[in-house]
Design a protein around this motif. Structure first.
Motif, PDB file in Angstrom:
ATOM      1  N   GLY A  18       0.803  -1.223   0.000  1.00 41.76           N
ATOM      2  CA  GLY A  18       0.000   0.000   0.000  1.00 41.76           C
ATOM      3  C   GLY A  18       0.826   1.258   0.000  1.00 41.76           C
ATOM      4  N   ASP A  19       0.179   2.360   0.326  1.00 47.99           N
ATOM      5  CA  ASP A  19       0.829   3.665   0.411  1.00 47.99           C
ATOM      6  C   ASP A  19       1.431   4.090  -0.924  1.00 47.99           C
ATOM      7  OD1 ASP A  19       1.367   6.002   1.760  1.00 47.99           O
ATOM      8  OD2 ASP A  19       3.366   5.348   2.376  1.00 47.99           O
TER       9      ASP A  19
ATOM     10  N   THR B 202      -8.999  -4.794  -8.607  1.00 46.37           N
ATOM     11  CA  THR B 202      -8.943  -5.921  -7.680  1.00 46.37           C
ATOM     12  C   THR B 202      -7.503  -6.296  -7.361  1.00 46.37           C
ATOM     13  OG1 THR B 202     -11.071  -6.769  -8.452  1.00 46.37           O
ATOM     14  CG2 THR B 202      -9.602  -8.340  -7.352  1.00 46.37           C
ATOM     15  N   VAL B 203      -6.662  -6.376  -8.386  1.00 45.42           N
ATOM     16  CA  VAL B 203      -5.260  -6.734  -8.181  1.00 45.42           C
ATOM     17  C   VAL B 203      -4.566  -5.717  -7.285  1.00 45.42           C
ATOM     18  CG1 VAL B 203      -3.002  -6.901  -9.324  1.00 45.42           C
ATOM     19  CG2 VAL B 203      -4.993  -8.075 -10.293  1.00 45.42           C
ATOM     20  N   PHE B 204      -4.730  -4.434  -7.600  1.00 43.88           N
ATOM     21  CA  PHE B 204      -4.050  -3.417  -6.795  1.00 43.88           C
ATOM     22  C   PHE B 204      -4.593  -3.382  -5.370  1.00 43.88           C
ATOM     23  CE2 PHE B 204      -2.952  -1.649 -11.065  1.00 43.88           C
ATOM     24  CZ  PHE B 204      -1.585  -1.835 -10.946  1.00 43.88           C
ATOM     25  N   ASN B 205      -5.910  -3.530  -5.209  1.00 44.40           N
ATOM     26  CA  ASN B 205      -6.474  -3.605  -3.859  1.00 44.40           C
ATOM     27  C   ASN B 205      -5.927  -4.804  -3.105  1.00 44.40           C
ATOM     28  OD1 ASN B 205      -8.385  -1.417  -3.302  1.00 44.40           O
ATOM     29  ND2 ASN B 205      -9.490  -2.182  -5.064  1.00 44.40           N
TER      30      ASN B 205
ATOM     31  N   SER C 269      -5.160   1.153  -2.314  1.00 43.14           N
ATOM     32  CA  SER C 269      -6.567   1.539  -2.420  1.00 43.14           C
ATOM     33  C   SER C 269      -6.764   2.884  -3.107  1.00 43.14           C
ATOM     34  CB  SER C 269      -7.204   1.573  -1.031  1.00 43.14           C
ATOM     35  OG  SER C 269      -6.507   2.487  -0.198  1.00 43.14           O
ATOM     36  N   ASP C 270      -5.699   3.641  -3.289  1.00 43.84           N
ATOM     37  CA  ASP C 270      -5.792   4.951  -3.943  1.00 43.84           C
ATOM     38  C   ASP C 270      -5.607   4.755  -5.446  1.00 43.84           C
ATOM     39  OD1 ASP C 270      -5.900   7.625  -4.551  1.00 43.84           O
ATOM     40  OD2 ASP C 270      -4.127   8.189  -3.376  1.00 43.84           O
TER      41      ASP C 270
END
Length: 187
Positions: free
Chosen positions: A120-121, A149-152, A157-158
């Motif tokens: 994240g971040d 979906t992949v990135f989450n 989440s951004d």
């Protein structure tokens, strides 16, 4: 700021997703002149599709490539992905990249409460182009929804999508691109 810029369209200079991803990177660089850009063109530098040998770490060359791709992703503060829709999904070369960044213990982990993202971040921009018009909630969108979906899943989440739809339709193509570029100007 470290920007990872990924293009996946096979259309070269005729690609709308490449035009949009480049505009996003230019906009980010204009706002942060010290930004470093790491560019990955998946049409030029192909990543072999995942095999059992690669997954099990039995190929030293592919293991090194996988580590390089993974570290590139982890080091980025911003990821800009140029993603054209092909047959309701994304280019297979982009899926090969996703297979290299989806690594248990590095970008996600499993817990008793389910998976937890570890990467994240960071901010992700998806520069999406589609030959037809499908809409944001399309039941045949296996491109943007999959990427989100992949990135989450990896903890990001951004996520912002810049979309140009109808780029194979001569009567709306120019307006679709203009609308997307107007959105990018506000980044």
């Amino acid at each position: 700021m470290k920007i990872l810029h990924i293009d996946s369209s096979i259309l070269g200079d005729a690609s709308v997703s490449r035009q949009l991803s480049k505009a996003i990177v230019n906009q980010l660089q204009a706002k942060n002149t010290a930004a470093q850009v790491d560019y990955l063109d998946l049409a030029e530098q192909t990543i072999p599709h995942l095999t059992a040998e690669i997954l099990m770490g039995q190929n030293a060359e592919q293991s090194a490539l996988g580590e390089q791709i993974l570290q590139q992703y982890l080091d980025a503060d911003v990821v800009v992905v140029g993603a054209a829709m092909y047959n309701f999904g994304l280019p297979s070369t982009l899926k090969a990249w996703i297979d290299r960044i989806s690594v248990a213990g590095r970008t996600f982990k499993y817990t008793e409460n389910g998976p937890v993202g570890l990467a994240g971040d960071k901010k992700v921009y998806i520069a999406s182009s589609r030959g037809g018009v499908y809409g944001e909630q399309s039941p045949v969108d296996f491109q943007e929804a999959f990427l989100k979906t992949v990135f989450n899943f990896t903890g990001v989440s951004d996520i912002e999508v810049v979309r140009a739809e109808g780029v194979s339709m001569s009567d709306i193509k120019d307006q679709a691109i203009t609308t997307a570029l107007d959105q990018i100007a506000k980044i």
